[in-house]
Design an enzyme around this catalytic site. Structure first.
Site, mmCIF file in Angstrom:
data_model
loop_
_atom_site.group_PDB
_atom_site.id
_atom_site.type_symbol
_atom_site.label_atom_id
_atom_site.label_comp_id
_atom_site.label_asym_id
_atom_site.label_seq_id
_atom_site.Cartn_x
_atom_site.Cartn_y
_atom_site.Cartn_z
ATOM 1 N N GLU A 97 14.385 40.937 -29.443
ATOM 2 C CA GLU A 97 14.482 39.654 -28.755
ATOM 3 C C GLU A 97 15.359 38.685 -29.551
ATOM 4 O O GLU A 97 15.618 38.903 -30.749
ATOM 5 C CB GLU A 97 13.097 39.047 -28.567
ATOM 6 C CG GLU A 97 12.418 38.678 -29.872
ATOM 7 C CD GLU A 97 11.191 37.807 -29.672
ATOM 8 O OE1 GLU A 97 11.362 36.644 -29.254
ATOM 9 O OE2 GLU A 97 10.084 38.283 -29.954
ATOM 10 N N LYS B 48 15.879 28.682 -23.917
ATOM 11 C CA LYS B 48 14.868 29.729 -24.033
ATOM 12 C C LYS B 48 14.677 30.367 -22.672
ATOM 13 O O LYS B 48 14.322 29.699 -21.705
ATOM 14 C CB LYS B 48 13.550 29.133 -24.542
ATOM 15 C CG LYS B 48 12.496 30.160 -24.906
ATOM 16 C CD LYS B 48 11.290 29.456 -25.523
ATOM 17 C CE LYS B 48 10.226 30.441 -25.953
ATOM 18 N NZ LYS B 48 9.060 29.757 -26.572
ATOM 19 N N VAL C 109 9.974 37.590 -24.990
ATOM 20 C CA VAL C 109 9.439 38.946 -24.870
ATOM 21 C C VAL C 109 9.579 39.440 -23.434
ATOM 22 O O VAL C 109 10.025 40.568 -23.171
ATOM 23 C CB VAL C 109 7.972 38.994 -25.326
ATOM 24 C CG1 VAL C 109 7.309 40.310 -24.902
ATOM 25 C CG2 VAL C 109 7.878 38.816 -26.833
ATOM 26 N N SER D 3 1.061 33.394 -20.566
ATOM 27 C CA SER D 3 2.461 33.764 -20.775
ATOM 28 C C SER D 3 2.960 34.711 -19.695
ATOM 29 O O SER D 3 2.234 35.590 -19.215
ATOM 30 C CB SER D 3 2.600 34.433 -22.142
ATOM 31 O OG SER D 3 3.893 34.965 -22.307
ATOM 32 N N ALA D 4 4.242 34.547 -19.361
ATOM 33 C CA ALA D 4 4.903 35.478 -18.450
ATOM 34 C C ALA D 4 5.046 36.865 -19.065
ATOM 35 O O ALA D 4 5.348 37.823 -18.350
ATOM 36 C CB ALA D 4 6.279 34.936 -18.069
ATOM 37 N N ASP D 5 4.819 36.976 -20.378
ATOM 38 C CA ASP D 5 4.854 38.293 -21.011
ATOM 39 C C ASP D 5 3.895 39.253 -20.313
ATOM 40 O O ASP D 5 4.196 40.441 -20.141
ATOM 41 C CB ASP D 5 4.448 38.200 -22.486
ATOM 42 C CG ASP D 5 5.427 37.416 -23.336
ATOM 43 O OD1 ASP D 5 6.483 36.996 -22.813
ATOM 44 O OD2 ASP D 5 5.135 37.207 -24.532
ATOM 45 N N LYS E 266 -0.354 36.318 -30.525
ATOM 46 C CA LYS E 266 -0.433 35.212 -31.471
ATOM 47 C C LYS E 266 -1.871 34.707 -31.552
ATOM 48 O O LYS E 266 -2.530 34.481 -30.545
ATOM 49 C CB LYS E 266 0.527 34.102 -31.064
ATOM 50 C CG LYS E 266 1.989 34.549 -31.097
ATOM 51 C CD LYS E 266 2.926 33.451 -30.649
ATOM 52 C CE LYS E 266 4.378 33.899 -30.750
ATOM 53 N NZ LYS E 266 4.729 34.952 -29.771
#
Length: 302
Positions: A26, A87, A107, A141-143, A160
């Site tokens: 990334e 970002k 990510v 998160s969109a992760d 995290k």
């Protein structure tokens, strides 16, 4: 009309033609995750680590609206030094391309581009996940949703530790994302070796991870990504007592300052860096270098 295509760096194109192992990396860690000038130094160290372990690094980002799989040295330096780098999550890729922006991929976006490029292994630091208090804010998160639909193995140190780890693991299960511990049956907590949560599966070497990837391909059953949770050795983690104190202070600061949404994670990571006098940054760097090494060995085993 602009012809929007994905461009491949020369080293990545050569590796693809030769069938050489490639590891996706990334770029938000370069532009938004680490302070200058350490960000550029670490970016070079990450790529060198991948090469030393037998694979080709493919750092993914956007240069003047063009998605690049395999940024060169000058492009990495540009993203590391510019104040105008956007970002980019998956939803941002097309608007940023149309606007001709320079961008760094999260990510989620890196996973999506890597999967499109046929790169099966991706190394990062820690995943995004469900934020604390998400039951009322719906902040996650969109992760997570990206990994629910992408055939990629992502090597990380868990999620995290500023997030709701238990809720994140529940969401990963719901979304069909496989999680295996590397040498452990406990889910790591990024700065911490152990987040306090058990895992159903573990694997002890890169060949074992490669075999899981092969099995998924052979079955042809649609599923999400494979998360390879690679904990720091206990002796290299951030002191747990220090971690818990700094996190509590950071969460209290969030509430006082009224910080919400996408600003939460940068706020807390910055607080950790300041409150630990840089120790959290040292841990962060160790995490990504260890994950880059493991990802390269998995790619080579494939």
């Amino acid at each position: 009309m602009i012809n929007h295509v994905i461009r491949y760096g020369a080293h990545v194109a050569t590796a693809q033609e030769a069938g050489a192992p490639i590891v996706a990396l990334e770029s938000t860690i370069i532009s938004h995750g680490l302070p200058r000038p350490a960000n550029l130094t670490v970016a070079k160290e990450i790529e060198a680590t991948v090469r030393a372990a037998g694979a080709v690094p493919a750092t993914i980002g956007m240069i003047r609206g063009e998605i690049v799989v395999g940024l060169d040295e000058n492009e990495i330096a540009h993203l590391a030094g510019s104040d105008d780098v956007v970002k980019l999550s998956v939803r941002d890729l097309a608007p940023a391309a149309a606007a001709g922006k320079d961008g760094a991929t999260t990510v989620a976006a890196t996973s999506a581009v890597a999967a499109k490029a046929g790169i099966p292994v991706f190394a990062t630091g820690g995943l995004g996940g469900v934020h604390r208090g998400a039951a009322s804010t719906f902040d996650e998160s969109a992760d997570l949703t990206a990994l629910s639909r992408l055939p990629i193995a992502i090597v990380c140190a868990g999620v995290k530790s500023i997030l709701d780890v238990g809720a994140t693991l529940e969401r990963l299960e719901t979304l069909g994302v496989s999680v295996v511990g590397y040498g452990t049956r406990r889910f790591p907590g990024f700065y911490l070796s152990d987040s306090g949560f058990d895992l159903d599966w573990s694997v002890d070497d890169p060949a074992g991870v490669a075999e899981i990837i092969r099995a998924a391909r052979s079955h042809g059953v649609h599923g999400g990504a494979l998360v390879v949770a690679n904990p720091l050795p206990a002796g290299e983690q951030l002191d747990p007592a220090l971690h818990d104190r700094v996190l509590a202070e950071g969460l209290a600061g969030l509430e006082r300052a009224g910080v919400t949404g996408k600003d939460v994670t940068p706020y807390l990571l910055s607080h950790f860096h300041e409150a630990t006098e840089g120790r959290s940054l040292d841990v962060n760097v160790r995490i990504i270098l260890r994950n880059a090494d493991l990802a390269a060995r998995i790619a080579a085993a494939l």
